[in-house]
Design a protein around this motif. Structure first.
Motif, PDB file in Angstrom:
ATOM      1  N   LEU A 274      -3.977  -7.604  -0.829  1.00 15.76           N
ATOM      2  CA  LEU A 274      -3.379  -8.807  -0.273  1.00 15.76           C
ATOM      3  C   LEU A 274      -1.860  -8.794  -0.370  1.00 15.76           C
ATOM      4  CD1 LEU A 274      -5.887 -11.520  -1.555  1.00 15.76           C
ATOM      5  CD2 LEU A 274      -5.592 -10.714   0.786  1.00 15.76           C
ATOM      6  N   TRP A 275      -1.303  -7.830  -1.049  1.00 13.44           N
ATOM      7  CA  TRP A 275       0.146  -7.672  -1.090  1.00 13.44           C
ATOM      8  C   TRP A 275       0.458  -6.184  -1.037  1.00 13.44           C
ATOM      9  CZ3 TRP A 275      -2.755  -9.494  -5.192  1.00 13.44           C
ATOM     10  CH2 TRP A 275      -2.804  -8.692  -6.344  1.00 13.44           C
ATOM     11  N   ASP A 278       1.415  -2.817   3.591  1.00 16.79           N
ATOM     12  CA  ASP A 278       0.654  -3.134   4.801  1.00 16.79           C
ATOM     13  C   ASP A 278      -0.075  -4.469   4.706  1.00 16.79           C
ATOM     14  OD1 ASP A 278       1.326  -0.667   6.019  1.00 16.79           O
ATOM     15  OD2 ASP A 278      -0.225   0.336   4.840  1.00 16.79           O
ATOM     16  N   ALA A 279       0.333  -5.307   3.776  1.00 14.50           N
ATOM     17  CA  ALA A 279      -0.404  -6.545   3.524  1.00 14.50           C
ATOM     18  C   ALA A 279      -0.433  -7.471   4.722  1.00 14.50           C
ATOM     19  CB  ALA A 279       0.194  -7.272   2.316  1.00 14.50           C
ATOM     20  N   PHE A 280       0.612  -7.431   5.548  1.00 13.08           N
ATOM     21  CA  PHE A 280       0.648  -8.385   6.652  1.00 13.08           C
ATOM     22  C   PHE A 280      -0.521  -8.192   7.603  1.00 13.08           C
ATOM     23  CE2 PHE A 280       1.779 -10.324  10.605  1.00 13.08           C
ATOM     24  CZ  PHE A 280       2.299 -11.527  10.193  1.00 13.08           C
ATOM     25  N   PHE A 281      -1.039  -6.985   7.686  1.00 18.20           N
ATOM     26  CA  PHE A 281      -2.138  -6.703   8.599  1.00 18.20           C
ATOM     27  C   PHE A 281      -3.494  -6.803   7.910  1.00 18.20           C
ATOM     28  CE2 PHE A 281       1.643  -4.535  10.152  1.00 18.20           C
ATOM     29  CZ  PHE A 281       1.708  -5.020  11.447  1.00 18.20           C
ATOM     30  N   LEU A 357      -5.292  -7.235 -12.068  1.00 16.72           N
ATOM     31  CA  LEU A 357      -4.433  -7.077 -10.903  1.00 16.72           C
ATOM     32  C   LEU A 357      -3.394  -8.194 -10.799  1.00 16.72           C
ATOM     33  CD1 LEU A 357      -7.159  -6.047  -8.298  1.00 16.72           C
ATOM     34  CD2 LEU A 357      -5.382  -4.576  -9.267  1.00 16.72           C
ATOM     35  N   THR A 358      -3.455  -9.136 -11.724  1.00 15.58           N
ATOM     36  CA  THR A 358      -2.547 -10.280 -11.705  1.00 15.58           C
ATOM     37  C   THR A 358      -1.599 -10.290 -12.889  1.00 15.58           C
ATOM     38  OG1 THR A 358      -4.241 -11.602 -10.575  1.00 15.58           O
ATOM     39  CG2 THR A 358      -2.440 -12.814 -11.604  1.00 15.58           C
ATOM     40  N   VAL A 359      -2.088  -9.846 -14.039  1.00 14.72           N
ATOM     41  CA  VAL A 359      -1.355  -9.992 -15.293  1.00 14.72           C
ATOM     42  C   VAL A 359      -1.131  -8.637 -15.953  1.00 14.72           C
ATOM     43  CG1 VAL A 359      -1.398 -11.051 -17.585  1.00 14.72           C
ATOM     44  CG2 VAL A 359      -2.363 -12.287 -15.620  1.00 14.72           C
ATOM     45  N   ARG A 399       1.961  -9.010 -12.522  1.00 11.73           N
ATOM     46  CA  ARG A 399       1.594  -7.826 -11.740  1.00 11.73           C
ATOM     47  C   ARG A 399       1.304  -8.186 -10.278  1.00 11.73           C
ATOM     48  NH1 ARG A 399      -2.582  -2.933 -13.284  1.00 11.73           N
ATOM     49  NH2 ARG A 399      -2.546  -1.914 -11.259  1.00 11.73           N
ATOM     50  N   LYS A 400       0.765  -9.376 -10.051  1.00  9.62           N
ATOM     51  CA  LYS A 400       0.447  -9.789  -8.687  1.00  9.62           C
ATOM     52  C   LYS A 400       1.710  -9.812  -7.837  1.00  9.62           C
ATOM     53  CE  LYS A 400      -2.073 -13.397  -6.166  1.00  9.62           C
ATOM     54  NZ  LYS A 400      -2.807 -14.691  -6.267  1.00  9.62           N
ATOM     55  N   TYR A 401       1.589  -9.318  -6.608  1.00  7.22           N
ATOM     56  CA  TYR A 401       2.679  -9.236  -5.642  1.00  7.22           C
ATOM     57  C   TYR A 401       3.699  -8.160  -5.979  1.00  7.22           C
ATOM     58  CZ  TYR A 401       0.896 -13.819  -4.259  1.00  7.22           C
ATOM     59  OH  TYR A 401       0.077 -14.865  -3.883  1.00  7.22           O
ATOM     60  N   VAL A 402       3.536  -7.485  -7.088  1.00  9.72           N
ATOM     61  CA  VAL A 402       4.507  -6.479  -7.509  1.00  9.72           C
ATOM     62  C   VAL A 402       3.924  -5.090  -7.289  1.00  9.72           C
ATOM     63  CG1 VAL A 402       5.833  -5.561  -9.439  1.00  9.72           C
ATOM     64  CG2 VAL A 402       5.459  -8.026  -9.251  1.00  9.72           C
TER      65      VAL A 402
END
Length: 411
Positions: A274-275, A278-281, A357-359, A399-402
């Motif tokens: 989700l990030w 290529d996340a936009f697609f 995947l978040t922390v 960690r999420k979005y990174v």
């Protein structure tokens, strides 16, 4: 043909003539009439200025702050972070947050003006331009896109403030100063009616449209916004009597999306997809904006101690407490209600995979490759912990979005 266009052509041919306007400037030429006669830098830019308000950051441009830092979900590690104004006494009547009111009504005012003057738009003198047909096709969609955006901004205002003034025309200063709030139920009706009206005219995707531009309003986004609006309207926030009819409308709107998801190309994907590049697609994304390549967000959130890492948004134990174990659905807080001796037990084992995947926690490897790969130490005195400036105050990093892989630039 307009005078300044003739002059520019003559200058390009290096021919001197008396028609050259030596006082020519962008400011004194781009008036309202100009705006509605030029596509790329006039009409289209005006529409995209409205889109820009959606992605107008709560704080300074391109900042790495999350509003999670104003809640129990996260803490921004650096005291100078603007998001800390929510919790350090900086939030007041004289220094209000958020910018939802200002940016929404700025966009709504621009939309109303455009819709009222759309008949002025005339790019016919560009008919021999090779892009003319493409411009005309895009202009046909602009009114519907802008009505979607107006509904979007009213949804933002609704969920933030409840009753707000419903404005659908341009106002004089006197009118603006005397306008009254409209009941929330009427705002909901306006949003839903607008979305129902424009959805059939919006494409399901822009991949088959002119220029294949991304980030614009689609039919899918319109129906999704309708469903979300009706869910808010049915919630206790706006439905204290628990009127079941409101829940039925919300359920019908949600079911319509589920029934058509496959035909629209929507499907679930991996959480971690989700990030990233290529996340936009991603097939889960309904409405979003792609940005150019940049590592500024990583630099603002990489753990202290990692090269160029400046800490940033640090998840709290309160957030971690809500993650569930895969074996029985018990939350972290339920299984470990008191203190934990991490030398004896690993409380993170078996948690929902989205946690990892978040922390970033003590003992994790960060980044996951490259020369900097090493174990993260968040205990006091550890390599990524206090007393280093900006070290996590919660014991966790984001960690999420990174992006977790380290890529060194070639010298």
């Amino acid at each position: 043909m307009r005078l300044h266009r003739i002059c520019l052509f003559i200058l390009a041919c290096v021919i001197t003539a008396s028609c050259v306007d030596l006082n020519y400037t962008e400011e004194n030429t781009r008036d309202e009439a100009w705006t509605y006669e030029y596509f790329e830098n006039g009409i289209k830019n005006m529409v995209f200025d409205v889109y820009a308000q959606i992605y107008n950051n709560e704080f300074e441009s391109n900042s790495a702050y999350f509003l999670a830092g104003a809640t129990d979900e996260a803490q921004y590690a650096l005291e100078t972070g603007a998001v800390n104004n929510y919790v350090n006494g900086g939030w007041s009547a004289a220094n209000p947050y958020s910018s939802t009111w200002n940016k929404s009504y700025t966009a709504i005012a621009d939309i109303c003006m455009y819709l009222e003057k759309i008949d002025q738009a005339d790019i016919s003198e560009w008919q021999y331009n090779s892009s003319y047909d493409n411009w005309v096709q895009q202009m046909e969609l602009f009114p519907y896109e802008l009505r979607f955006l107006r509904a979007y901004f009213y949804f933002d205002l609704l969920r933030t403030y409840g009753d707000v003034p419903l404005v659908t025309t341009t106002l004089t200063n006197a009118q603006a100063n005397n306008i009254e709030r409209t009941p929330a139920d009427q705002i909901v009706k306006f949003i839903v009616d607008e979305l129902d009206a424009v959805a059939p005219y919006l494409p399901v995707s822009y991949l088959t449209e002119v220029n294949s531009e991304i980030g614009r309003a689609t039919r899918v986004a319109a129906f999704a916004l309708k469903a979300r609006t009706l869910l808010y309207a049915a919630s206790p926030l706006f439905n204290p009597s628990n009127d079941k009819a409101k829940w039925e409308k919300a359920a019908e709107a949600c079911k319509y999306i589920l029934d058509n998801a496959s035909a629209w190309g929507l499907k679930l994907s991996n959480y971690g997809a989700l990030w990233g590049h290529d996340a936009f697609f991603n097939s889960e994304l309904i409405f979003g904006l792609g940005r150019g390549e940049s590592n500024s967000f990583e630099m603002a959130n990489y753990p202290v101690g990692v090269e160029n890492g400046a800490s940033g948004n640090c998840p709290t134990q309160s957030l971690v407490d809500q993650y569930e174990y895969q074996d029985n659905g018990e939350t972290f807080a339920q299984r470990y209600p008191g203190s934990i001796d991490l030398r004896v037990v690993n409380p993170y084992e078996g948690l929902d995979p989205r946690f990892a995947l978040t922390v970033v926690k003590n003992g994790d490897e960060w980044p996951t490759n490259g020369a900097q790969k090493r174990m993260i130490e968040t205990y006091i005195g550890g390599f990524n912990a206090s007393p280093k400036y900006g070290a996590t105050p919660t014991g966790y990093y984001l960690r999420k979005y990174v992006r977790v892989q380290c890529h060194r630039k070639r010298q």
